[in-house]
Design an enzyme around this catalytic site. Sequence first.
Site, PDB file in Angstrom:
ATOM      1  N   ASP A  59      -3.961 -18.093   3.573  1.00  0.00           N
ATOM      2  CA  ASP A  59      -4.978 -19.058   2.541  1.00  0.00           C
ATOM      3  C   ASP A  59      -5.724 -19.944   3.358  1.00  0.00           C
ATOM      4  O   ASP A  59      -6.806 -20.270   3.513  1.00  0.00           O
ATOM      5  CB  ASP A  59      -4.405 -19.503   1.367  1.00  0.00           C
ATOM      6  CG  ASP A  59      -3.138 -20.330   1.571  1.00  0.00           C
ATOM      7  OD1 ASP A  59      -2.584 -20.243   2.794  1.00  0.00           O
ATOM      8  OD2 ASP A  59      -2.616 -20.835   0.663  1.00  0.00           O
ATOM      9  N   TYR A  94       0.642  -1.329   0.062  1.00  0.00           N
ATOM     10  CA  TYR A  94       0.058  -0.010   0.119  1.00  0.00           C
ATOM     11  C   TYR A  94       0.800   1.241  -0.158  1.00  0.00           C
ATOM     12  O   TYR A  94       0.576   2.201   0.000  1.00  0.00           O
ATOM     13  CB  TYR A  94      -0.878   0.027   1.222  1.00  0.00           C
ATOM     14  CG  TYR A  94      -2.055  -0.853   0.789  1.00  0.00           C
ATOM     15  CD1 TYR A  94      -3.292  -0.297   0.539  1.00  0.00           C
ATOM     16  CD2 TYR A  94      -1.944  -2.351   1.117  1.00  0.00           C
ATOM     17  CE1 TYR A  94      -4.451  -1.180   0.327  1.00  0.00           C
ATOM     18  CE2 TYR A  94      -2.963  -3.082   0.806  1.00  0.00           C
ATOM     19  CZ  TYR A  94      -4.151  -2.738   0.558  1.00  0.00           C
ATOM     20  OH  TYR A  94      -5.132  -3.347   0.226  1.00  0.00           O
ATOM     21  N   LYS A 116       1.945 -15.263   4.726  1.00  0.00           N
ATOM     22  CA  LYS A 116       2.419 -16.092   3.920  1.00  0.00           C
ATOM     23  C   LYS A 116       3.716 -15.908   3.926  1.00  0.00           C
ATOM     24  O   LYS A 116       4.645 -15.983   3.377  1.00  0.00           O
ATOM     25  CB  LYS A 116       1.965 -16.073   2.476  1.00  0.00           C
ATOM     26  CG  LYS A 116       0.391 -16.559   2.378  1.00  0.00           C
ATOM     27  CD  LYS A 116       0.051 -17.119   0.921  1.00  0.00           C
ATOM     28  CE  LYS A 116       0.699 -18.306   0.423  1.00  0.00           C
ATOM     29  NZ  LYS A 116       0.220 -19.429   0.257  1.00  0.00           N
ATOM     30  N   ASP A 134      -6.713  -6.425   4.431  1.00  0.00           N
ATOM     31  CA  ASP A 134      -7.672  -6.161   3.655  1.00  0.00           C
ATOM     32  C   ASP A 134      -8.579  -7.261   3.447  1.00  0.00           C
ATOM     33  O   ASP A 134      -9.937  -7.145   3.399  1.00  0.00           O
ATOM     34  CB  ASP A 134      -7.119  -5.309   2.448  1.00  0.00           C
ATOM     35  CG  ASP A 134      -8.081  -4.423   1.793  1.00  0.00           C
ATOM     36  OD1 ASP A 134      -9.193  -4.284   2.121  1.00  0.00           O
ATOM     37  OD2 ASP A 134      -7.677  -3.752   0.736  1.00  0.00           O
TER      38      ASP A 134
END
Length: 421
Positions: free
Chosen positions: A281, A164, A234, A305
């Site tokens: 995930d 971002y 991750k 997000d």
Amino acid sequence: MDNVFWWNGKAVVPQEGSFITLNPDKTITVPDSPIIPFVVGDGIGPEITPEMIKVVNAAVEKQYKGSKKIYWVEVLAGDKAEEKGLDRMPSETLELLKQSVVSIKGPLGTPVGKGGKSLNAVLRQSMDFYSAIRPVYYMGQPSPIPNPERVDVTVFRENSDDVYMAIEYMAGTEGARKVREFFIKEMGVSEGAIPEDAGVTVKPMSEFKTKRHVRKAFRYALENGKKHIAIAGKGNIMKATEGAFLNWAFEVADEEEFKRKIIKEGEPGEGQARIYKVITDQMLMQLVLKPEYYDVIITQNLNGDYISDLASALVGGPGFVPSGNIGDGYALFESTHGTANDIAGKGLANPLSIILSGAMMLEYLGWKEASQLIYTAVKDVISQKKGTPDIASGFRKQGFDATELSTTQFGDEIANRIKNL
Ligand code: NAI
């Protein structure tokens, strides 16, 4: 409402109100008559924000019987500022938000094709709101999952790091060419890893920014009796960024303040919480299947997000979920949905996200009893199958009779319920 001061050529700061103060240790001191600036927001903002003020006023009045009172001061931003010939984010607004320490806002639109930074990004950066906090809990509304009462999770999204930061080089530009050349020539990266037609986004992640965010989340978990803290990322793929984030979070648990309170193994006892590393995930899947596993999720900006929107969906969508952007004492609460231009001006908007953000703000001020009144009243009204069209139609789909209310009627129902509690 005699405690709401609308913008009148400039922000009107009443004599009776006092500013919240930020102490050297970054805690806040809240007077009994705090000045709280508000931005009504664009689209449905002018419909939902006054309902929040109405409900929060009712709760404060009911609980403190006049001994505490908020002085609401309108500041302009977005469309309303532009209509008055001002910048979309006037400097007067930023200054007053900063001076007041704690504030609240409705949604602000990002005009397409006009360029310029998102107003939300300007706000977040100006007061360094480095943690975006979204508590997701169920209040009886129609939900897409069975037994939605299993959902009670707070997502802590890091807000000042990650992709971002907009360090980006579009494919085919000089910037992308230079970045590619640097990686291939200086860093030994293979030509195929960054093809000539590739764009590149940089993903910075810092120890300082990660640790201040994690400390805030740990304190929240301990203060609110949350037992299980998932650190999501991750790290298996992005070792230098998300992998480092996970390790830094575990290092914070060893700091003097958290030793023996944030544990890494075993069942957490009284006054303790346990941290776990989870892969994003896999965690997203588990969050849908077994939401009861999660109390607090600490994560990075991009993952946060995704995770916060998915978590919101479990209880019916962002229209039912509040949020707070919090830095070192500074805090800005806001509805989580956008400006909903398709329904603006029709009295159809659901005001719960900003009403619950108002309740979250009261908790932040330390006025927890008043926030509890709001939670109780919202649950009571929803349990009577009353609400804005999105709520009423959800109940009807489930085979219930439901009463459809306008935005204002729904706000009135909640405020009246508070008066009668
Ligand atoms: P949106 O959230 O405004 O709308 C998506 C859908 O949800 C629409 O069908 C809308 O009618 C519905 N919806 C949203 N809030 C609702 C509510 N309270 N009650 C009933 N229905 C509701 O998302 P969209 O269309 O992607 O964004 C519109 C604008 O909002 C954009 O300019 C975007 O940048 C801005 N935005 C601002 C945010 C903020 O200020 N924090 C957050 C998200 C978007």
